[in-house]
Design a protein around this motif. Structure first.
Motif, PDB file in Angstrom:
ATOM      1  N   SER A 226       0.833  -1.207   0.000  1.00 18.25           N
ATOM      2  CA  SER A 226       0.000   0.000   0.000  1.00 18.25           C
ATOM      3  C   SER A 226       0.870   1.261   0.000  1.00 18.25           C
ATOM      4  CB  SER A 226      -0.949   0.012   1.195  1.00 18.25           C
ATOM      5  OG  SER A 226      -0.243   0.138   2.416  1.00 18.25           O
ATOM      6  N   LYS A 227       1.998   1.216   0.674  1.00 20.65           N
ATOM      7  CA  LYS A 227       2.916   2.362   0.656  1.00 20.65           C
ATOM      8  C   LYS A 227       3.454   2.575  -0.752  1.00 20.65           C
ATOM      9  CE  LYS A 227       7.018   4.295   2.748  1.00 20.65           C
ATOM     10  NZ  LYS A 227       8.195   4.091   3.572  1.00 20.65           N
ATOM     11  N   TYR A 228       3.825   1.483  -1.399  1.00 18.99           N
ATOM     12  CA  TYR A 228       4.305   1.578  -2.780  1.00 18.99           C
ATOM     13  C   TYR A 228       3.224   2.170  -3.686  1.00 18.99           C
ATOM     14  CZ  TYR A 228       5.679   0.271  -7.466  1.00 18.99           C
ATOM     15  OH  TYR A 228       5.974   0.325  -8.809  1.00 18.99           O
ATOM     16  N   LEU A 229       2.002   1.686  -3.572  1.00 13.37           N
ATOM     17  CA  LEU A 229       0.906   2.188  -4.408  1.00 13.37           C
ATOM     18  C   LEU A 229       0.619   3.661  -4.114  1.00 13.37           C
ATOM     19  CD1 LEU A 229      -1.518  -0.862  -4.297  1.00 13.37           C
ATOM     20  CD2 LEU A 229      -0.181  -0.059  -6.258  1.00 13.37           C
ATOM     21  N   ALA A 230       0.648   4.039  -2.841  1.00 14.79           N
ATOM     22  CA  ALA A 230       0.397   5.440  -2.472  1.00 14.79           C
ATOM     23  C   ALA A 230       1.436   6.359  -3.095  1.00 14.79           C
ATOM     24  CB  ALA A 230       0.392   5.588  -0.955  1.00 14.79           C
ATOM     25  N   GLU A 231       2.660   5.879  -3.205  1.00 15.14           N
ATOM     26  CA  GLU A 231       3.741   6.701  -3.765  1.00 15.14           C
ATOM     27  C   GLU A 231       3.801   6.651  -5.285  1.00 15.14           C
ATOM     28  OE1 GLU A 231       7.167   5.123  -1.761  1.00 15.14           O
ATOM     29  OE2 GLU A 231       6.640   6.073   0.145  1.00 15.14           O
ATOM     30  N   ASN A 232       3.276   5.592  -5.921  1.00 16.81           N
ATOM     31  CA  ASN A 232       3.494   5.408  -7.356  1.00 16.81           C
ATOM     32  C   ASN A 232       2.247   5.300  -8.228  1.00 16.81           C
ATOM     33  OD1 ASN A 232       6.548   5.041  -7.473  1.00 16.81           O
ATOM     34  ND2 ASN A 232       5.960   3.645  -5.849  1.00 16.81           N
ATOM     35  N   ALA A 233       1.145   4.858  -7.684  1.00 13.25           N
ATOM     36  CA  ALA A 233      -0.055   4.668  -8.504  1.00 13.25           C
ATOM     37  C   ALA A 233      -0.708   6.013  -8.810  1.00 13.25           C
ATOM     38  CB  ALA A 233      -1.043   3.752  -7.804  1.00 13.25           C
ATOM     39  N   THR A 234      -1.295   6.090  -9.989  1.00 14.95           N
ATOM     40  CA  THR A 234      -1.921   7.348 -10.396  1.00 14.95           C
ATOM     41  C   THR A 234      -3.435   7.230 -10.523  1.00 14.95           C
ATOM     42  OG1 THR A 234      -1.577   6.788 -12.720  1.00 14.95           O
ATOM     43  CG2 THR A 234       0.133   8.114 -11.642  1.00 14.95           C
ATOM     44  N   ASN A 235      -3.981   6.062 -10.291  1.00 14.39           N
ATOM     45  CA  ASN A 235      -5.415   5.851 -10.521  1.00 14.39           C
ATOM     46  C   ASN A 235      -6.105   5.150  -9.347  1.00 14.39           C
ATOM     47  OD1 ASN A 235      -4.125   3.429 -10.837  1.00 14.39           O
ATOM     48  ND2 ASN A 235      -5.297   2.791 -12.611  1.00 14.39           N
ATOM     49  N   LEU A 236      -5.924   5.645  -8.161  1.00 19.51           N
ATOM     50  CA  LEU A 236      -6.491   4.981  -6.983  1.00 19.51           C
ATOM     51  C   LEU A 236      -7.828   5.554  -6.524  1.00 19.51           C
ATOM     52  CD1 LEU A 236      -3.336   4.441  -4.739  1.00 19.51           C
ATOM     53  CD2 LEU A 236      -4.588   2.739  -6.070  1.00 19.51           C
ATOM     54  N   LYS A 237      -8.281   6.658  -7.068  1.00 22.98           N
ATOM     55  CA  LYS A 237      -9.520   7.267  -6.587  1.00 22.98           C
ATOM     56  C   LYS A 237     -10.712   6.346  -6.795  1.00 22.98           C
ATOM     57  CE  LYS A 237      -8.152  12.026  -6.854  1.00 22.98           C
ATOM     58  NZ  LYS A 237      -8.444  13.373  -7.297  1.00 22.98           N
ATOM     59  N   ALA A 238     -11.507   6.209  -5.733  1.00 26.57           N
ATOM     60  CA  ALA A 238     -12.690   5.352  -5.783  1.00 26.57           C
ATOM     61  C   ALA A 238     -13.742   5.899  -4.826  1.00 26.57           C
ATOM     62  CB  ALA A 238     -12.328   3.923  -5.383  1.00 26.57           C
ATOM     63  N   SER A 239     -14.989   5.745  -5.191  1.00 24.64           N
ATOM     64  CA  SER A 239     -16.086   6.185  -4.324  1.00 24.64           C
ATOM     65  C   SER A 239     -16.199   5.312  -3.082  1.00 24.64           C
ATOM     66  CB  SER A 239     -17.412   6.127  -5.087  1.00 24.64           C
ATOM     67  OG  SER A 239     -17.364   6.956  -6.209  1.00 24.64           O
ATOM     68  N   ILE A 240     -15.984   4.020  -3.276  1.00 22.85           N
ATOM     69  CA  ILE A 240     -16.099   3.049  -2.186  1.00 22.85           C
ATOM     70  C   ILE A 240     -14.842   2.193  -2.142  1.00 22.85           C
ATOM     71  CG2 ILE A 240     -17.371   1.043  -1.324  1.00 22.85           C
ATOM     72  CD1 ILE A 240     -19.879   2.203  -2.464  1.00 22.85           C
ATOM     73  N   VAL A 241     -14.342   1.944  -0.945  1.00 26.15           N
ATOM     74  CA  VAL A 241     -13.191   1.064  -0.759  1.00 26.15           C
ATOM     75  C   VAL A 241     -13.530   0.030   0.308  1.00 26.15           C
ATOM     76  CG1 VAL A 241     -12.078   2.556   0.960  1.00 26.15           C
ATOM     77  CG2 VAL A 241     -10.691   0.966  -0.381  1.00 26.15           C
ATOM     78  N   LYS A 242     -13.109  -1.202   0.055  1.00 22.39           N
ATOM     79  CA  LYS A 242     -13.238  -2.253   1.064  1.00 22.39           C
ATOM     80  C   LYS A 242     -11.934  -2.284   1.850  1.00 22.39           C
ATOM     81  CE  LYS A 242     -11.844  -6.282   1.016  1.00 22.39           C
ATOM     82  NZ  LYS A 242     -11.041  -6.745   2.140  1.00 22.39           N
TER      83      LYS A 242
END
Length: 122
Positions: A23-39
């Motif tokens: 999750s730390k890697y994704l927070a620093e590198n991903a560009t498409n994480l926005k979502a209305s709902i997260v599990k």
């Protein structure tokens, strides 16, 4: 499995057992994480994703598959504090029962088995 589901104009992020390291890697590198709902991963317990990951998701609603004693325990304290601080509508299966999310053209709705907290967003 981590999956983003798109339906109409909605995005739903299913996080599987996402851990702190990934999750730390994704927070620093991903560009498409926005979502209305997260599990929430790991039933919302301490080994789940870092807060920076959820900051990037910017969810309006979080779903937590956990029984009540686990959600109310110290192991889930960070998750409870995060959703409270960020004013995110939270549904916990042990409290709310079955949770149904319906994607609609102009938003989405969340209904619970106990009917206490229905939610609708555009």
């Amino acid at each position: 499995v981590i999956a983003m589901i798109y339906s109409n104009k909605n995005a739903f992020l299913l996080t599987g057992d996402l851990n702190k390291k990934l999750s730390k890697y994704l927070a620093e590198n991903a560009t498409n994480l926005k979502a209305s709902i997260v599990k929430f991963p790991h039933h919302g317990t301490e080994s789940f994703a870092v807060n920076a990951f959820f900051d990037k998701v910017e969810a309006k609603v979080t779903l937590v598959p956990a029984h009540t004693p686990l959600w109310e325990s110290n192991r889930s304290k960070r998750a409870r504090e995060y959703v409270k601080k960020n004013k995110i509508a939270t549904y916990v299966s042990g409290i709310d029962g079955h949770i149904t999310v319906t994607s609609k053209k102009d938003g989405f709705s969340v209904h619970t088995q106990n009917g206490k907290k229905d939610f609708y967003a555009r």
